[in-house]
Design a protein around this motif. Structure first.
Motif, PDB file in Angstrom:
ATOM      1  N   TYR A 192       0.825  -1.208   0.000  1.00 57.66           N
ATOM      2  CA  TYR A 192       0.000   0.000   0.000  1.00 57.66           C
ATOM      3  C   TYR A 192       0.862   1.262   0.000  1.00 57.66           C
ATOM      4  O   TYR A 192       0.472   2.309  -0.514  1.00 57.66           O
ATOM      5  CB  TYR A 192      -0.936  -0.002   1.210  1.00 57.66           C
ATOM      6  CG  TYR A 192      -0.217  -0.021   2.529  1.00 57.66           C
ATOM      7  CD1 TYR A 192       0.256   1.145   3.116  1.00 57.66           C
ATOM      8  CD2 TYR A 192       0.036  -1.233   3.182  1.00 57.66           C
ATOM      9  CE1 TYR A 192       0.956   1.121   4.310  1.00 57.66           C
ATOM     10  CE2 TYR A 192       0.727  -1.270   4.374  1.00 57.66           C
ATOM     11  CZ  TYR A 192       1.199  -0.086   4.931  1.00 57.66           C
ATOM     12  OH  TYR A 192       1.893  -0.122   6.106  1.00 57.66           O
ATOM     13  N   ALA A 193       2.075   1.173   0.610  1.00 55.40           N
ATOM     14  CA  ALA A 193       2.959   2.333   0.732  1.00 55.40           C
ATOM     15  C   ALA A 193       3.797   2.577  -0.510  1.00 55.40           C
ATOM     16  O   ALA A 193       4.324   3.685  -0.695  1.00 55.40           O
ATOM     17  CB  ALA A 193       3.881   2.142   1.933  1.00 55.40           C
ATOM     18  N   ALA A 194       3.928   1.562  -1.362  1.00 53.89           N
ATOM     19  CA  ALA A 194       4.800   1.653  -2.532  1.00 53.89           C
ATOM     20  C   ALA A 194       4.053   2.313  -3.689  1.00 53.89           C
ATOM     21  O   ALA A 194       3.789   1.704  -4.726  1.00 53.89           O
ATOM     22  CB  ALA A 194       5.311   0.269  -2.918  1.00 53.89           C
ATOM     23  N   ARG A 195       3.730   3.584  -3.501  1.00 53.64           N
ATOM     24  CA  ARG A 195       2.919   4.308  -4.484  1.00 53.64           C
ATOM     25  C   ARG A 195       3.790   4.797  -5.646  1.00 53.64           C
ATOM     26  O   ARG A 195       4.881   5.311  -5.442  1.00 53.64           O
ATOM     27  CB  ARG A 195       2.253   5.523  -3.837  1.00 53.64           C
ATOM     28  CG  ARG A 195       1.487   5.214  -2.585  1.00 53.64           C
ATOM     29  CD  ARG A 195       0.672   6.402  -2.094  1.00 53.64           C
ATOM     30  NE  ARG A 195       1.472   7.577  -1.801  1.00 53.64           N
ATOM     31  CZ  ARG A 195       0.985   8.674  -1.218  1.00 53.64           C
ATOM     32  NH1 ARG A 195      -0.314   8.741  -0.883  1.00 53.64           N
ATOM     33  NH2 ARG A 195       1.752   9.716  -0.966  1.00 53.64           N
ATOM     34  N   SER A 196       3.277   4.631  -6.843  1.00 58.37           N
ATOM     35  CA  SER A 196       3.908   5.229  -8.016  1.00 58.37           C
ATOM     36  C   SER A 196       3.106   6.466  -8.406  1.00 58.37           C
ATOM     37  O   SER A 196       2.007   6.703  -7.899  1.00 58.37           O
ATOM     38  CB  SER A 196       3.954   4.226  -9.166  1.00 58.37           C
ATOM     39  OG  SER A 196       2.635   3.815  -9.511  1.00 58.37           O
ATOM     40  N   ARG A 197       3.642   7.221  -9.334  1.00 63.51           N
ATOM     41  CA  ARG A 197       2.922   8.427  -9.753  1.00 63.51           C
ATOM     42  C   ARG A 197       1.635   8.094 -10.494  1.00 63.51           C
ATOM     43  O   ARG A 197       0.722   8.918 -10.558  1.00 63.51           O
ATOM     44  CB  ARG A 197       3.834   9.281 -10.631  1.00 63.51           C
ATOM     45  CG  ARG A 197       4.997   9.917  -9.868  1.00 63.51           C
ATOM     46  CD  ARG A 197       5.768  10.885 -10.769  1.00 63.51           C
ATOM     47  NE  ARG A 197       6.868  11.524 -10.067  1.00 63.51           N
ATOM     48  CZ  ARG A 197       8.099  11.045  -9.996  1.00 63.51           C
ATOM     49  NH1 ARG A 197       8.385   9.888 -10.596  1.00 63.51           N
ATOM     50  NH2 ARG A 197       9.049  11.696  -9.357  1.00 63.51           N
ATOM     51  N   ARG A 198       1.550   6.890 -11.084  1.00 66.25           N
ATOM     52  CA  ARG A 198       0.353   6.537 -11.835  1.00 66.25           C
ATOM     53  C   ARG A 198      -0.685   5.821 -10.971  1.00 66.25           C
ATOM     54  O   ARG A 198      -1.853   5.747 -11.339  1.00 66.25           O
ATOM     55  CB  ARG A 198       0.684   5.646 -13.042  1.00 66.25           C
ATOM     56  CG  ARG A 198       1.488   4.402 -12.706  1.00 66.25           C
ATOM     57  CD  ARG A 198       1.024   3.159 -13.445  1.00 66.25           C
ATOM     58  NE  ARG A 198      -0.241   2.690 -12.968  1.00 66.25           N
ATOM     59  CZ  ARG A 198      -0.407   1.903 -11.892  1.00 66.25           C
ATOM     60  NH1 ARG A 198       0.621   1.534 -11.162  1.00 66.25           N
ATOM     61  NH2 ARG A 198      -1.604   1.496 -11.541  1.00 66.25           N
ATOM     62  N   SER A 199      -0.281   5.239  -9.843  1.00 64.59           N
ATOM     63  CA  SER A 199      -1.255   4.517  -9.029  1.00 64.59           C
ATOM     64  C   SER A 199      -2.192   5.497  -8.337  1.00 64.59           C
ATOM     65  O   SER A 199      -1.920   6.687  -8.258  1.00 64.59           O
ATOM     66  CB  SER A 199      -0.550   3.596  -8.030  1.00 64.59           C
ATOM     67  OG  SER A 199       0.363   4.302  -7.221  1.00 64.59           O
TER      68      SER A 199
ATOM     69  N   PRO B 142      -9.683  -5.789  -3.163  1.00 63.42           N
ATOM     70  CA  PRO B 142      -9.716  -5.167  -4.494  1.00 63.42           C
ATOM     71  C   PRO B 142      -9.173  -3.747  -4.530  1.00 63.42           C
ATOM     72  O   PRO B 142      -8.998  -3.194  -5.626  1.00 63.42           O
ATOM     73  CB  PRO B 142     -11.202  -5.206  -4.877  1.00 63.42           C
ATOM     74  CG  PRO B 142     -11.932  -5.363  -3.585  1.00 63.42           C
ATOM     75  CD  PRO B 142     -11.032  -6.136  -2.681  1.00 63.42           C
ATOM     76  N   VAL B 143      -8.858  -3.151  -3.388  1.00 63.46           N
ATOM     77  CA  VAL B 143      -8.230  -1.832  -3.418  1.00 63.46           C
ATOM     78  C   VAL B 143      -6.851  -1.914  -4.070  1.00 63.46           C
ATOM     79  O   VAL B 143      -6.317  -0.904  -4.536  1.00 63.46           O
ATOM     80  CB  VAL B 143      -8.127  -1.234  -1.989  1.00 63.46           C
ATOM     81  CG1 VAL B 143      -6.975  -1.860  -1.207  1.00 63.46           C
ATOM     82  CG2 VAL B 143      -8.001   0.281  -2.028  1.00 63.46           C
ATOM     83  N   TYR B 144      -6.285  -3.126  -4.166  1.00 64.96           N
ATOM     84  CA  TYR B 144      -4.972  -3.307  -4.796  1.00 64.96           C
ATOM     85  C   TYR B 144      -5.058  -3.514  -6.310  1.00 64.96           C
ATOM     86  O   TYR B 144      -4.015  -3.673  -6.963  1.00 64.96           O
ATOM     87  CB  TYR B 144      -4.238  -4.485  -4.156  1.00 64.96           C
ATOM     88  CG  TYR B 144      -3.806  -4.219  -2.735  1.00 64.96           C
ATOM     89  CD1 TYR B 144      -2.853  -3.248  -2.451  1.00 64.96           C
ATOM     90  CD2 TYR B 144      -4.353  -4.929  -1.671  1.00 64.96           C
ATOM     91  CE1 TYR B 144      -2.447  -2.993  -1.146  1.00 64.96           C
ATOM     92  CE2 TYR B 144      -3.961  -4.681  -0.360  1.00 64.96           C
ATOM     93  CZ  TYR B 144      -3.014  -3.711  -0.109  1.00 64.96           C
ATOM     94  OH  TYR B 144      -2.628  -3.466   1.182  1.00 64.96           O
ATOM     95  N   LEU B 145      -6.238  -3.530  -6.871  1.00 60.85           N
ATOM     96  CA  LEU B 145      -6.356  -3.677  -8.325  1.00 60.85           C
ATOM     97  C   LEU B 145      -5.782  -2.455  -9.047  1.00 60.85           C
ATOM     98  O   LEU B 145      -6.013  -1.306  -8.644  1.00 60.85           O
ATOM     99  CB  LEU B 145      -7.821  -3.855  -8.725  1.00 60.85           C
ATOM    100  CG  LEU B 145      -8.421  -5.232  -8.482  1.00 60.85           C
ATOM    101  CD1 LEU B 145      -9.925  -5.205  -8.696  1.00 60.85           C
ATOM    102  CD2 LEU B 145      -7.771  -6.288  -9.391  1.00 60.85           C
ATOM    103  N   ALA B 146      -5.048  -2.722 -10.104  1.00 55.71           N
ATOM    104  CA  ALA B 146      -4.629  -1.654 -11.019  1.00 55.71           C
ATOM    105  C   ALA B 146      -5.759  -1.477 -12.031  1.00 55.71           C
ATOM    106  O   ALA B 146      -5.922  -2.292 -12.942  1.00 55.71           O
ATOM    107  CB  ALA B 146      -3.323  -2.029 -11.720  1.00 55.71           C
TER     108      ALA B 146
END
Length: 605
Positions: free
Chosen positions: A116-123, A176-180
């Protein structure tokens, strides 16, 4: 593991983490006996039999094997007897285990990641499964061999979202909050463009905003689902997944209508076997199908994210008492009790984790199915398993409602059976298994884990012996999500964080920090060394361990001072702290100084 227990499985006398004898109060024991209750007189005649090839069972029976074949059992299980879950002629379950987990043959290193912490600019303001794929590919380029991620299990589909990954609604299905969302079939550019402003807010938030991320993802995903025709691959997956996923999806639909606490629902649907559930399923087919579809998407995206690498999934010790697994197995859980830990090196006042425990004899009467499905569901598609608080397979610290963590008592579990089930699921999935054995560990536990090829946990912050003396059969790490990062320890900011957010005595916090600093400085690290040198020294020590898995915290690579979680508090922003560097920036830079220095130190460079 020879400590005496009463006939309810309660261990009134025990030895704490400081090797001091302790005794649970008579009042606690009386309350737990009432909760556990008396097992039926015929339990031993119908409880499952868990065994291995070559072992005597004392049974003579025709066995209906799970592959449809029939075998004869004459006391000793033949060496060629199929492994798996079978049925004896009298209906009892027969579990035949190899007795040993899949074990890697070579040492490797990898990252421990809070996804959850490993956010990218597109997520969408929270790390997702495309980010996991990015992490995996980056790790492979660096020469690493695995990832260890926080639990990805699902919580209730309502707002506010549960923030702790260790208090899920289920241990069988994923969140499902982890779905791209961009990678979901049927999503079109217009689905995203109309939410540009909301996405910008999520991406710029200082904390991980699960509520905003889930509300937006759910809105887009439901719109895509409603306008799409069923994918044949989804239809086939759903049929193979069977009743378990249908039950989960039904609980989700009910939670959206009645709220996340199934104990507050109408009596007719309060349990999975309640009389009104079948009618609800007939009337809400689309809502239920939507939640099944989300699980299919998660399965597809997770398998793409992991590829052929090992991603160790984390199995929490329990679930929410108001959640889906409790709805499915209400009769197996103990009411009015939570699991936790007595005071120990992790927390000097003890811990209450909020999950109701499984009653041991009821778990046996249920053919161990709640445990089997939890292990299998967590391993699926990933190739590895970390069992949080693995001592809970032997005994669990039960805390009656209204009591503090110091006022609990240990209740024993059928550890041999549970461990052999873990070995069977590991064997089938080719999955490495790690048992988190930190805290109060009774004699015999680590020996039982080693016999089955379950790797133990060695953490630099806790070890008096140098890493060179650690066992090969272990996952070795500097720290965990519940312990200080190197930077937080070295600067002292972690101690201040603890004092501000817990009831721990200042003397305990200060002395605890000095103990950890002594381990970090044992080979001569200067007291005035910069943080970067402290991180390099910690991982230089770790790199000397012969342990099969060497785990590096991603927070240490970016010199993050804040640990993901401070146990014993709900006031802090636990489980919401993003990594200090956007993931795409971190993984795109082949020369990131923190990463390069840590990896070189770990490799002995």
């Amino acid at each position: 593991m020879s400590a005496s227990t009463d006939r309810w499985g309660i261990q009134q006398d025990w030895i704490d983490a400081d090797d001091a004898p302790q005794r649970a109060s008579d009042a606690t024991v009386a309350r737990l006996r009432e909760v556990i209750g008396e097992p039926p007189a015929d339990l031993e005649d119908r409880a499952p039999v868990v065994t291995r090839p070559g072992r005597s069972t004392g049974l003579r029976s025709t066995v209906s094997c799970e592959d449809g074949s029939t075998r004869e059992l004459d006391d000793v299980v033949p060496d060629d007897f199929p492994l798996g879950y079978h049925r004896l002629a009298d209906g009892r379950r027969l579990v035949v285990s190899p007795g040993r987990c899949h074990v890697p043959q070579e040492q490797s290193w990898g990252w421990t990641v809070q996804l959850y912490a490993a956010r990218s600019r597109r997520s969408w303001g929270i790390g997702d499964l495309r980010d996991l794929r990015t992490l995996r590919e980056w790790t492979e380029r660096l020469g690493g061999g695995f990832l260890l991620v926080n639990p990805l299990h699902a919580v209730a589909p309502n707002l506010p979202q549960e923030t702790s990954p260790y208090l899920p609604a289920t241990r069988r299905f994923r969140n499902p909050v982890y779905l791209a969302v961009e990678d979901v079939p049927g999503v079109e550019p217009a689905d995203l463009e109309r939410h540009d402003a909301e996405l910008a807010t999520l991406r710029s938030a200082e904390l991980v905003e699960r509520d905003g991320a889930w509300a937006l993802k759910r809105s887009v995903l439901r719109a895509v689902f409603d306008r799409s025709t069923p994918d044949p691959a989804f239809v086939a997956w759903r049929e193979a997944a069977g009743q378990a996923v249908e039950g989960w999806a039904t609980w989700c639909a009910l939670a959206e209508e009645h709220g996340p606490d199934r104990l507050a629902w109408p009596e007719a649907v309060r349990r999975e076997d309640a009389g009104g559930v079948a009618a609800y399923v007939r009337e809400h087919g689309d809502d239920i199908s939507f939640h099944v579809w989300l699980q299919w998407l998660l399965d597809v995206q997770l398998r793409a994210a992991t590829g052929s690498s090992t991603v160790l999934q984390d199995l929490p010790i329990g679930v929410s008492g108001s959640g889906a697994d409790a709805w499915a197995w209400d009769d197996v859980l103990a009411p009015g009790v939570a699991v936790g830990a007595p005071p120990d090196m992790l927390n000097s006042v003890g811990q209450d984790w909020g999950s109701p425990p499984l009653v041991p004899w009821r778990l046996r009467a249920a053919d161990y199915e709640p445990f089997v499905e939890s292990i299998r569901g967590t391993i699926a598609g990933a190739g590895g398993l970390r069992i949080d608080h693995v001592m809970g397979l032997f005994r669990l610290w039960w805390i009656p409602d209204g009591a503090g963590p110091q006022e609990g008592a240990y209740v024993r579990y059928p550890a041999d059976d549970l461990l052999d089930i873990v070995a069977l699921e590991s064997h089938r999935a080719g999955a490495v298994v790690v048992g988190e054995d930190l805290g109060t560990v009774e004699p015999g536990v680590r020996e039982a884990l080693a016999e089955r090829g379950i790797l133990s946990y060695k953490v630099l912050w806790f070890e008096d012996e140098p890493a060179t003396d650690w066992p090969a059969g272990a996952l070795a790490a500097v720290t965990t999500h519940d312990l200080p990062t190197v930077a937080g320890l070295w600067t002292g900011s972690d101690a201040e964080d603890q004092l501000a957010s817990t009831d721990m005595a200042e003397s305990d916090v200060r002395s605890g920090r000095e103990d950890l600093l002594a381990r970090l400085r044992r080979d001569g690290l200067a007291e005035d060394a910069p943080v970067e040198d402290a991180v390099a020294e910690a991982y230089r020590q770790l790199g000397t361990a012969p342990s099969l898995l060497l785990s590096a915290a991603l927070e240490d690579a970016v010199a993050e001072e804040r640990r993901p979680n401070v146990p014993g508090t709900t006031e802090r922003d636990n489980w919401r702290l993003p990594l200090g560097v956007p993931l795409d920036e971190l993984t795109a830079d082949p020369g990131h100084p923190g990463v390069v220095r840590l990896v070189e130190a770990l490799r002995g460079g």
